[in-house]
Design a protein around this motif. Structure first.
Motif, mmCIF file in Angstrom:
data_model
loop_
_atom_site.group_PDB
_atom_site.id
_atom_site.type_symbol
_atom_site.label_atom_id
_atom_site.label_comp_id
_atom_site.label_asym_id
_atom_site.label_seq_id
_atom_site.Cartn_x
_atom_site.Cartn_y
_atom_site.Cartn_z
ATOM 1 N N VAL A 40 -18.548 -23.560 -60.481
ATOM 2 C CA VAL A 40 -19.792 -23.077 -59.874
ATOM 3 C C VAL A 40 -20.018 -23.736 -58.518
ATOM 4 C CG1 VAL A 40 -22.299 -23.040 -60.146
ATOM 5 C CG2 VAL A 40 -20.827 -22.514 -62.094
ATOM 6 N N GLY A 41 -19.744 -25.060 -58.414
ATOM 7 C CA GLY A 41 -19.902 -25.733 -57.128
ATOM 8 C C GLY A 41 -18.976 -25.172 -56.068
ATOM 9 N N ALA A 42 -17.720 -24.918 -56.447
ATOM 10 C CA ALA A 42 -16.775 -24.346 -55.484
ATOM 11 C C ALA A 42 -17.216 -22.954 -55.048
ATOM 12 C CB ALA A 42 -15.372 -24.295 -56.101
ATOM 13 N N ARG A 43 -17.737 -22.184 -55.992
ATOM 14 C CA ARG A 43 -18.194 -20.830 -55.630
ATOM 15 C C ARG A 43 -19.403 -20.887 -54.718
ATOM 16 N NH1 ARG A 43 -17.286 -15.692 -57.674
ATOM 17 N NH2 ARG A 43 -18.227 -14.249 -56.184
ATOM 18 N N VAL A 44 -20.326 -21.802 -54.999
ATOM 19 C CA VAL A 44 -21.510 -21.929 -54.146
ATOM 20 C C VAL A 44 -21.115 -22.372 -52.737
ATOM 21 C CG1 VAL A 44 -23.646 -23.232 -53.808
ATOM 22 C CG2 VAL A 44 -23.094 -22.315 -56.067
ATOM 23 N N ARG A 45 -20.186 -23.325 -52.661
ATOM 24 C CA ARG A 45 -19.747 -23.789 -51.332
ATOM 25 C C ARG A 45 -19.051 -22.661 -50.567
ATOM 26 N NH1 ARG A 45 -18.613 -28.349 -54.506
ATOM 27 N NH2 ARG A 45 -16.447 -27.694 -54.785
ATOM 28 N N HIS A 46 -18.268 -21.886 -51.259
ATOM 29 C CA HIS A 46 -17.597 -20.764 -50.593
ATOM 30 C C HIS A 46 -18.609 -19.742 -50.077
ATOM 31 C CE1 HIS A 46 -14.737 -17.547 -49.801
ATOM 32 N NE2 HIS A 46 -15.462 -16.756 -50.599
ATOM 33 N N GLU A 47 -19.573 -19.418 -50.913
ATOM 34 C CA GLU A 47 -20.579 -18.441 -50.491
ATOM 35 C C GLU A 47 -21.431 -18.985 -49.354
ATOM 36 O OE1 GLU A 47 -20.693 -15.414 -51.416
ATOM 37 O OE2 GLU A 47 -19.085 -15.608 -52.894
ATOM 38 N N GLN A 48 -21.719 -20.309 -49.365
ATOM 39 C CA GLN A 48 -22.487 -20.913 -48.279
ATOM 40 C C GLN A 48 -21.712 -20.841 -46.970
ATOM 41 O OE1 GLN A 48 -25.698 -22.141 -48.497
ATOM 42 N NE2 GLN A 48 -25.526 -22.160 -46.262
ATOM 43 N N ALA A 49 -20.384 -21.085 -47.032
ATOM 44 C CA ALA A 49 -19.566 -20.987 -45.825
ATOM 45 C C ALA A 49 -19.558 -19.562 -45.282
ATOM 46 C CB ALA A 49 -18.145 -21.456 -46.132
#
Length: 439
Positions: free
Chosen positions: A300-309
């Protein structure tokens, strides 16, 4: 007919007896004894359930029980018959007896008078087990696709084991160590000897009928081949096949393989292994849950960081940094197009006004009204047709004279001696054969 005491005649055959002419007990017992005495000696196989040697007598008494069902017969034998055996006769032994049926009239009991007893050898027992194994395989009862999976987390575990046995302790303690909340429905039965098949089968069927039991374990510690024979019995094996609840077989040690292991849904090498198979380890499950939660948090953290980028990249674009740029450019284009349209329309309207005025001038110049303004008139028939020739007018016909500022109505009359009309721009054309007058 035979005579009874008192002179009463008795029927000779059992079919001829009636409520009025019954047989006495002594007669029936005598006839049964006569019938049994005519039976020849027979070889019969069974399991010795009880062996009694009374002091001071030369006769031994034993109970011979069927190996599969709860049927038994009483056997008596002289001590010399037992002494002739190569091995000593003990309770639970499988034997073949050659005996003559005998009916004791006074007690009304049937016994077998044995004159030879032979133990069933291990080789023969193994051959019988192998034959039964081929029969079960031919019926498809050993197929893997017939076996059912164990429930992941059973609430109640049925346990069939010996009385105060180490197998019960191993299963219960290891299962509760792995999952403390598990409950057991324990049925303590005989796991060897002549009553093992009957008691184990009855306990299995009782637990199978209990809707709360999710899985059944049949457990026994190791032992000799003769001790494990009940778990290769056809009656018990087919009861396991017919059970609706999954069955785990935990008989003997790793090297022991009774037929129960082959038909059970799951085979455990030992009772301890059975406990590990039926319930999960709570520590392992908690560790697995924690690992899954850690993987989930990371994902979930990796997905959130990707979407934020991705969102930051979109927001850095000029169109999002100044959202009105596109609208302002389009607004300028719209205003410029509107100004061009306004100028073009005004130019077109000016040119159209000039054309209208020019055409109006031409119309006025060519209009008959301008001619009428100069004093001319237009003579028409009543139907509106313009009169061009006076010869086309009949005497008395009504005519319509259109002037510049009105209309006159006249009637045509014959005018052979009419005076010439006064000259002038408004004078009507001189008719050739008629004249007009105002009406």
């Amino acid at each position: 007919m035979s005579a009874a005491p008192g002179g009463r005649q008795l029927p000779e055959r059992a079919l001829d007896t009636t409520p009025e002419q019954p047989w006495p007990v002594r007669l029936l017992s005598a006839k049964i004894s006569d019938y049994v005495d005519r039976m020849p000696p027979v070889w019969v196989e069974g399991q010795v359930v009880q062996l009694t040697k009374r002091p001071g007598t030369t006769t031994a008494y034993l109970t011979l029980r069927d190996a599969d069902v709860d049927f038994s017969l009483q056997v008596s034998a002289h001590w010399r018959v037992l002494a002739a055996m190569d091995v000593g006769l003990t309770e639970g032994a499988r034997v073949v007896v050659h005996a003559k049926p005998s009916y004791w009239v006074k007690r009304g009991t049937l016994t077998l008078q044995a004159d030879a007893i032979r133990p069933v050898g291990v080789g023969e027992l193994l051959a019988r087990i192998e034959h039964l194994k081929r029969v079960l395989a031919a019926e498809g009862l050993l197929a893997a696709d017939r076996k059912r999976p164990l429930p992941f987390l059973p609430e109640v575990v049925g346990l069939v084991c010996g009385r105060a046995s180490a197998a019960e302790r191993d299963v219960v303690e290891n299962a509760r160590r792995r999952w403390p909340a598990v409950r057991f429905a324990v049925r303590q039965v005989a796991v060897q000897g002549p009553n093992a098949v009957t008691q184990v089968t009855a306990a299995l069927q009782e637990l199978d009928r209990n809707p709360d039991v999710d899985v059944i374990i049949i457990a026994r510690g190791g032992g000799a081949l003769e001790d494990l024979l009940p778990f290769s019995n056809e009656t018990l094996v087919r009861a396991v096949v017919a059970a609706r609840t999954p069955v785990v077989s935990a008989i003997g040690h790793e090297v022991d393989t009774p037929l129960l292991d082959l038909v059970a849904d799951v085979r455990a090498s030992t009772p301890t292994d059975a406990a590990k198979l039926v319930v999960p380890d709570v520590a392992e499950q908690l560790a697995g849950i924690e690992a899954a939660r850690a993987r989930l948090r990371h994902a979930v953290g990796a997905r959130v960081r990707h979407e934020q980028a991705v969102l930051d990249a979109l927001r850095s674009r000029p169109v999002l940094a100044e959202p009105t740029v596109v609208v302002d450019a389009m607004q300028h284009q719209v205003e410029a197009a509107r100004d061009r349209a306004r100028r073009t329309l005004a130019h077109r309207l000016d040119r159209a006004g000039d054309e209208v005025r020019h055409l109006a001038t031409q119309v006025r110049a060519l209009s008959p009204a301008a001619t009428l303004e100069r004093g001319y008139a237009v003579v028409q028939h009543q139907q509106g047709r313009v009169l061009l020739d006076p010869d086309l007018v009949e005497t008395g016909e009504r005519l319509r004279i259109r002037l510049a500022h009105g209309v006159l109505h006249a009637r045509a009359e014959a005018d052979d001696a009419a005076a010439p009309a006064e000259p002038g721009p408004a004078a009507a054309p001189k008719p050739a054969r008629s004249r007009a007058r105002r009406t």
